[in-house]
Design an enzyme around this catalytic site. Structure first.
Site, mmCIF file in Angstrom:
data_model
loop_
_atom_site.group_PDB
_atom_site.id
_atom_site.type_symbol
_atom_site.label_atom_id
_atom_site.label_comp_id
_atom_site.label_asym_id
_atom_site.label_seq_id
_atom_site.Cartn_x
_atom_site.Cartn_y
_atom_site.Cartn_z
ATOM 1 N N ASP A 14 -12.297 -9.148 4.025
ATOM 2 C CA ASP A 14 -13.564 -9.126 3.277
ATOM 3 C C ASP A 14 -14.159 -10.534 3.218
ATOM 4 O O ASP A 14 -15.367 -10.724 3.349
ATOM 5 C CB ASP A 14 -13.350 -8.642 1.831
ATOM 6 C CG ASP A 14 -13.675 -7.167 1.653
ATOM 7 O OD1 ASP A 14 -13.428 -6.394 2.608
ATOM 8 O OD2 ASP A 14 -14.161 -6.778 0.574
ATOM 9 N N ASP A 58 -2.889 -18.025 0.626
ATOM 10 C CA ASP A 58 -3.898 -18.615 -0.261
ATOM 11 C C ASP A 58 -4.619 -19.762 0.438
ATOM 12 O O ASP A 58 -5.842 -19.908 0.350
ATOM 13 C CB ASP A 58 -3.286 -19.055 -1.606
ATOM 14 C CG ASP A 58 -2.065 -19.963 -1.455
ATOM 15 O OD1 ASP A 58 -1.488 -20.024 -0.343
ATOM 16 O OD2 ASP A 58 -1.680 -20.602 -2.449
ATOM 17 N N LYS A 109 3.094 -15.358 2.192
ATOM 18 C CA LYS A 109 3.474 -16.223 1.072
ATOM 19 C C LYS A 109 4.991 -16.368 1.094
ATOM 20 O O LYS A 109 5.694 -15.840 0.242
ATOM 21 C CB LYS A 109 3.006 -15.594 -0.254
ATOM 22 C CG LYS A 109 1.520 -15.700 -0.514
ATOM 23 C CD LYS A 109 1.084 -17.080 -1.008
ATOM 24 C CE LYS A 109 1.589 -17.343 -2.416
ATOM 25 N NZ LYS A 109 1.199 -18.735 -2.855
ATOM 26 N N ASP A 160 -6.431 -7.075 3.753
ATOM 27 C CA ASP A 160 -7.552 -6.448 3.053
ATOM 28 C C ASP A 160 -8.461 -7.526 2.462
ATOM 29 O O ASP A 160 -9.684 -7.506 2.625
ATOM 30 C CB ASP A 160 -6.993 -5.540 1.947
ATOM 31 C CG ASP A 160 -8.088 -4.819 1.188
ATOM 32 O OD1 ASP A 160 -9.012 -4.303 1.840
ATOM 33 O OD2 ASP A 160 -8.029 -4.771 -0.056
ATOM 34 N N TYR A 217 0.823 -1.220 0.000
ATOM 35 C CA TYR A 217 0.000 0.000 0.000
ATOM 36 C C TYR A 217 0.853 1.265 0.000
ATOM 37 O O TYR A 217 0.404 2.314 -0.431
ATOM 38 C CB TYR A 217 -0.921 0.022 1.229
ATOM 39 C CG TYR A 217 -2.240 -0.689 1.024
ATOM 40 C CD1 TYR A 217 -2.274 -2.054 0.791
ATOM 41 C CD2 TYR A 217 -3.442 0.013 1.068
ATOM 42 C CE1 TYR A 217 -3.474 -2.706 0.610
ATOM 43 C CE2 TYR A 217 -4.654 -0.641 0.884
ATOM 44 C CZ TYR A 217 -4.667 -1.998 0.657
ATOM 45 O OH TYR A 217 -5.858 -2.633 0.478
HETATM 46 C C1 IPM Z 1 -10.496 -1.387 3.520
HETATM 47 C C2 IPM Z 1 -10.735 -0.765 2.174
HETATM 48 C C3 IPM Z 1 -9.581 0.188 1.862
HETATM 49 C C4 IPM Z 1 -8.321 -0.647 1.755
HETATM 50 C C5 IPM Z 1 -9.787 1.075 0.636
HETATM 51 C C6 IPM Z 1 -11.067 1.879 0.725
HETATM 52 C C7 IPM Z 1 -8.612 1.976 0.399
HETATM 53 O O1 IPM Z 1 -10.903 -1.737 1.203
HETATM 54 O O2 IPM Z 1 -10.390 -0.641 4.504
HETATM 55 O O3 IPM Z 1 -10.431 -2.611 3.599
HETATM 56 O O4 IPM Z 1 -8.001 -1.183 0.694
HETATM 57 O O5 IPM Z 1 -7.627 -0.748 2.772
HETATM 58 MG MG MG Z 2 -10.946 -3.725 1.984
#
Ligand code: IPM
Ligand code: MG
Length: 368
Positions: free
Chosen positions: A253, A225, A192, A249, A141
């Site tokens: 999710d 993975d 990884k 990240d 990032y």
């Molecule tokens: C998160 C989001 C952010 C990230 C974006 C909005 C920059 O997806 O907080 O998980 O990638 O960290």
């Molecule tokens: Mg995210």
């Protein structure tokens, strides 16, 4: 005691879900001993529209001075062609970096009332309680060099850099080990190391720190993975997962979906404690700005409300109050009230502000 909160609602559904948190703050101001003072500012597209920047210096200054920052969501299709460094997301990344918020805590907790609303079988997710600890200020990032260059042959070439130093790995692993000690005492470190040198360093340094200071915690290493696969195969094998910025990240999710809806999950982003014991912190739901439903009163405010509960717990040591908020959310779900994202047959569908009111009504009962 007065605590200063900076509210950055942002874009899309951000302002709608933040409005419910503000009402909750007002509830606490009326009931609890700690008083919260709130200031607001713009972030993301909202800030870009007004100032041409995803966050202003003035807003950054407020964030640096606040006792805690509450963040909604940023982004939207309207900003798709805005240059990279002025995108709504750049505002959030600057906050994380300049506030030094290296530790991102993303709990994935499945409320019993919602076990049927996951896309996974209820027996796989019932009772799920995982903590993903994501490194938040390093890795790909922020790594340099980065950028797109034009090549002499007319092609373009893009570079991103994944980079980690020992201290960055140690401090995030430390957070994971400490949290594990308060939970089920297990840490899975995901990287990884079979492909990436940064993954190899990550594995070696986590192993070293574990041997030196955290032998009492059970540590396993898992390839990122495989971790993604195990999360849908048998998520309850995990307690704390510690991982880098990018894998965190993605895995968070994925873990969110296990719980029924990404609209349920809060997060805390924490910095190091300074000499005075002050720790910078930002709390945000892990969902995005959901432009498709913005402004319709349909958004689930629970992720943001639970983010405020994390703020009570981690920034202000108000454990009892944090627990109250969490129990109020649970009670409302048990009553069968659902926003559209978690709607199930036989339940009653309600909107954002009704969900907020129901949670405050449940709090009234719990606190009585
Ligand atoms: C998160 C989001 C952010 C990230 C974006 C909005 C920059 O997806 O907080 O998980 O990638 O960290
Ligand atoms: Mg995210």
């Amino acid at each position: 005691m007065t605590q200063n909160l900076l509210l950055l609602p942002g874009d899309g559904i951000g302002p709608e879900v933040m409005a419910e948190v503000e009402r909750l703050i007002a509830w606490f101001n009326a009931k609890a001993h700690t008083k919260f003072e709130t200031t607001h500012d713009l972030v993301g597209g909202a800030s870009y529209d007004k100032h041409g920047l995803p966050i202003t210096e003035a807003a950054m200054k407020k964030a640096l001075e606040a006792d805690a920052v509450l963040f909604g969501a940023v982004g939207g299709p309207k900003y798709a062609s805005v240059p990279y460094d002025k995108r709504p997301e750049a505002g959030l990344l600057r906050l994380r970096k300049d506030l030094g918020l290296f530790a991102n805590l993303r709990p994935a907790l499945c409320f019993d009332a919602l076990k049927e609303s996951s896309t996974l079988k209820p027996e796989i997710v019932a009772g799920l309680d995982i903590m993903i600890v994501r490194e938040l200020t390093g890795g790909v990032y922020f790594g340099e060099p980065r950028g797109i260059t034009n090549l002499p042959n007319g092609e373009r070439r893009a570079v991103d850099t994944q980079v980690y130093a020992t201290h960055e790995i140690h401090r995030i692993a430390r957070v994971a080990f400490e949290l594990a000690r308060l939970r089920r005492n297990k840490v899975a470190s995901a990287e990884k190391h079979n492909v990436m040198t940064s993954g190899l360093l990550w594995k070696e340094e986590v192993t070293k720190l574990h041997a030196a200071e955290y032998k009492d915690v059970e540590l396993t290493h898992i390839l990122a993975d495989n971790c993604a696969m195990q999360l849908v195969r048998n998520p309850k094998q995990f307690d704390v997962i510690v991982t880098d910025n990018l894998f965190g990240d993605i895995l968070s999710d994925e873990a969110a979906q296990l719980t029924g809806s990404i609209g349920m999950l809060p997060s805390a982003s924490l910095g190091a404690r300074d000499a005075n014991g002050k720790q910078r912190a930002l709390y945000e739901p892990i969902h995005g700005s959901a432009p498709d439903i913005a402004g319709q009163g349909k958004a689930n405010p629970i992720a943001n409300i639970l983010s405020f509960a994390m703020c009570l717990r981690y920034s202000f040591a108000m454990k009892k109050e944090a627990g109250l908020v969490e129990r109020a959310v649970s009670a409302v779900l048990d009553q069968g009230l659902r926003t559209p994202d978690i709607m199930q047959p036989g339940m009653r569908q309600i909107g954002t502000s009704e969900m907020g009111s129901a949670i405050r009504a449940a709090l009234d009962k719990l606190a009585a």
